[in-house]
Design a protein around this motif. Sequence first.
Motif, PDB file in Angstrom:
ATOM      1  N   LEU A   1       0.828  -1.206   0.000  1.00 28.91           N
ATOM      2  CA  LEU A   1       0.000   0.000   0.000  1.00 28.91           C
ATOM      3  C   LEU A   1       0.862   1.255   0.000  1.00 28.91           C
ATOM      4  CD1 LEU A   1      -2.623   1.616   0.322  1.00 28.91           C
ATOM      5  CD2 LEU A   1      -2.485   1.182   2.792  1.00 28.91           C
ATOM      6  N   TYR A   2       1.904   1.270   0.806  1.00 30.91           N
ATOM      7  CA  TYR A   2       2.746   2.468   0.902  1.00 30.91           C
ATOM      8  C   TYR A   2       3.405   2.778  -0.445  1.00 30.91           C
ATOM      9  CZ  TYR A   2       5.762   5.968   3.025  1.00 30.91           C
ATOM     10  OH  TYR A   2       6.378   7.158   3.350  1.00 30.91           O
ATOM     11  N   ARG A   3       3.892   1.741  -1.119  1.00 32.24           N
ATOM     12  CA  ARG A   3       4.498   1.959  -2.439  1.00 32.24           C
ATOM     13  C   ARG A   3       3.470   2.493  -3.429  1.00 32.24           C
ATOM     14  NH1 ARG A   3       7.106  -2.989  -1.103  1.00 32.24           N
ATOM     15  NH2 ARG A   3       5.570  -4.151  -2.341  1.00 32.24           N
ATOM     16  N   TRP A   4       2.245   2.002  -3.345  1.00 30.09           N
ATOM     17  CA  TRP A   4       1.175   2.477  -4.234  1.00 30.09           C
ATOM     18  C   TRP A   4       0.870   3.950  -3.951  1.00 30.09           C
ATOM     19  CZ3 TRP A   4      -3.853   4.257  -3.385  1.00 30.09           C
ATOM     20  CH2 TRP A   4      -4.686   4.298  -4.506  1.00 30.09           C
ATOM     21  N   LEU A   5       0.811   4.312  -2.684  1.00 25.58           N
ATOM     22  CA  LEU A   5       0.570   5.709  -2.328  1.00 25.58           C
ATOM     23  C   LEU A   5       1.718   6.601  -2.802  1.00 25.58           C
ATOM     24  CD1 LEU A   5      -0.829   5.243   1.298  1.00 25.58           C
ATOM     25  CD2 LEU A   5      -2.128   6.039  -0.696  1.00 25.58           C
ATOM     26  N   GLN A   6       2.947   6.121  -2.662  1.00 24.14           N
ATOM     27  CA  GLN A   6       4.099   6.893  -3.133  1.00 24.14           C
ATOM     28  C   GLN A   6       3.973   7.226  -4.618  1.00 24.14           C
ATOM     29  OE1 GLN A   6       7.383   4.307  -1.846  1.00 24.14           O
ATOM     30  NE2 GLN A   6       8.260   6.069  -0.773  1.00 24.14           N
TER      31      GLN A   6
ATOM     32  N   ASP B   1     -11.386   8.455  -3.933  1.00 21.60           N
ATOM     33  CA  ASP B   1     -10.410   7.838  -4.838  1.00 21.60           C
ATOM     34  C   ASP B   1      -9.303   7.135  -4.056  1.00 21.60           C
ATOM     35  OD1 ASP B   1     -11.825   8.776  -6.986  1.00 21.60           O
ATOM     36  OD2 ASP B   1     -10.470  10.454  -7.421  1.00 21.60           O
ATOM     37  N   VAL B   2      -8.773   7.822  -3.059  1.00 18.03           N
ATOM     38  CA  VAL B   2      -7.676   7.245  -2.279  1.00 18.03           C
ATOM     39  C   VAL B   2      -8.161   6.046  -1.471  1.00 18.03           C
ATOM     40  CG1 VAL B   2      -5.993   7.659  -0.444  1.00 18.03           C
ATOM     41  CG2 VAL B   2      -6.447   9.431  -2.157  1.00 18.03           C
ATOM     42  N   SER B   3      -9.320   6.181  -0.840  1.00 14.71           N
ATOM     43  CA  SER B   3      -9.830   5.115   0.011  1.00 14.71           C
ATOM     44  C   SER B   3     -10.155   3.860  -0.791  1.00 14.71           C
ATOM     45  CB  SER B   3     -11.080   5.596   0.758  1.00 14.71           C
ATOM     46  OG  SER B   3     -11.631   4.560   1.534  1.00 14.71           O
ATOM     47  N   GLU B   4     -10.874   4.028  -1.878  1.00 12.61           N
ATOM     48  CA  GLU B   4     -11.272   2.853  -2.665  1.00 12.61           C
ATOM     49  C   GLU B   4     -10.066   2.200  -3.336  1.00 12.61           C
ATOM     50  OE1 GLU B   4     -14.360   4.072  -5.311  1.00 12.61           O
ATOM     51  OE2 GLU B   4     -15.888   4.153  -3.727  1.00 12.61           O
ATOM     52  N   GLY B   5      -9.240   3.015  -3.975  1.00 11.77           N
ATOM     53  CA  GLY B   5      -8.078   2.454  -4.659  1.00 11.77           C
ATOM     54  C   GLY B   5      -7.071   1.864  -3.695  1.00 11.77           C
ATOM     55  N   GLY B   6      -6.795   2.592  -2.621  1.00 10.93           N
ATOM     56  CA  GLY B   6      -5.811   2.129  -1.651  1.00 10.93           C
ATOM     57  C   GLY B   6      -6.256   0.884  -0.918  1.00 10.93           C
ATOM     58  N   PHE B   7      -7.538   0.838  -0.559  1.00 15.66           N
ATOM     59  CA  PHE B   7      -8.001  -0.353   0.149  1.00 15.66           C
ATOM     60  C   PHE B   7      -7.948  -1.577  -0.751  1.00 15.66           C
ATOM     61  CE2 PHE B   7     -11.208  -3.422   1.474  1.00 15.66           C
ATOM     62  CZ  PHE B   7     -10.708  -3.721   2.733  1.00 15.66           C
ATOM     63  N   ASP B   8      -8.297  -1.435  -2.016  1.00 18.28           N
ATOM     64  CA  ASP B   8      -8.218  -2.575  -2.936  1.00 18.28           C
ATOM     65  C   ASP B   8      -6.793  -3.113  -3.014  1.00 18.28           C
ATOM     66  OD1 ASP B   8     -10.910  -2.451  -3.487  1.00 18.28           O
ATOM     67  OD2 ASP B   8     -10.681  -1.432  -5.416  1.00 18.28           O
ATOM     68  N   VAL B   9      -5.822  -2.205  -3.062  1.00 17.42           N
ATOM     69  CA  VAL B   9      -4.418  -2.616  -3.120  1.00 17.42           C
ATOM     70  C   VAL B   9      -4.033  -3.355  -1.841  1.00 17.42           C
ATOM     71  CG1 VAL B   9      -2.036  -1.746  -3.106  1.00 17.42           C
ATOM     72  CG2 VAL B   9      -3.706  -0.834  -4.736  1.00 17.42           C
ATOM     73  N   PHE B  10      -4.387  -2.778  -0.695  1.00 21.71           N
ATOM     74  CA  PHE B  10      -4.065  -3.420   0.581  1.00 21.71           C
ATOM     75  C   PHE B  10      -4.761  -4.774   0.700  1.00 21.71           C
ATOM     76  CE2 PHE B  10      -5.189  -4.564   4.874  1.00 21.71           C
ATOM     77  CZ  PHE B  10      -3.976  -4.494   5.526  1.00 21.71           C
TER      78      PHE B  10
END
Length: 228
Positions: free
Chosen positions: A30-35, A89-98
């Motif tokens: 998740l952190y790499r995706w956020l970066q 956008d951040v919540s949906e995309g980030g949670f899917d990645v995590f």
Amino acid sequence: MLKNITIIAFDLDDTLWPCMPTLEHAEQTLYRWLQHHYPRITERHTAIQMVETRKQFMEQDKRFTIDFSLMRQEFLKRLAIEAQYDPIDVSEGGFDVFYDARQEVSFYDDVLPCLERLQSKYRLGAISNGNANVEKVGLGHLIEHAVSASDLQVAKPDKQIFHHLAERFGASVDRVLYVGDHPHYDVVGSIEAGLQAVWINREDTAWPDELPHPKYQISSLHELELLL
């Protein structure tokens, strides 16, 4: 010997696979995706700071102790708002990645062969306070029914979650054997709910003095097969 068992249900994290390496992998992914996609968030928080901040955030709402997915989604929204990104956008995309990374588990060596043998004689189930998905981790062909705390908004050691699993199988609770690693949530909780229980102690940890000692203790699922 355990008697009159027709259903065996398992905890997931730290019973069928080690939990911390799985969560650490998911956090790092998740952190790499956020970066890459939302760099202002990671400019404000190191990976370690983000974990510590999330732990503090979790304490703010009782719902988060039952529904870890909700907690992570809401935490991502907060990070997005602070960094002036769209929170949805951040919540949906980030949670899917995590969530996808969280399902990439490494089973203990005994798990798959033992579950396959047990399934030939018993119906198998699972109960978890976490958000692992038995289908996505690769156990869907072995686990008939799985119940999570977020499904019921009730977490172990509450009796309701154990009773609900028995109801899903259409069985009385005394025909269900529950196997888990946590002395209170898994072992004492299931016994107080009327199930039979086995404590799986893979790390040779001491049983808490304040809790009644379990009748059955194993260090691997191979030993479980010998009890049945």
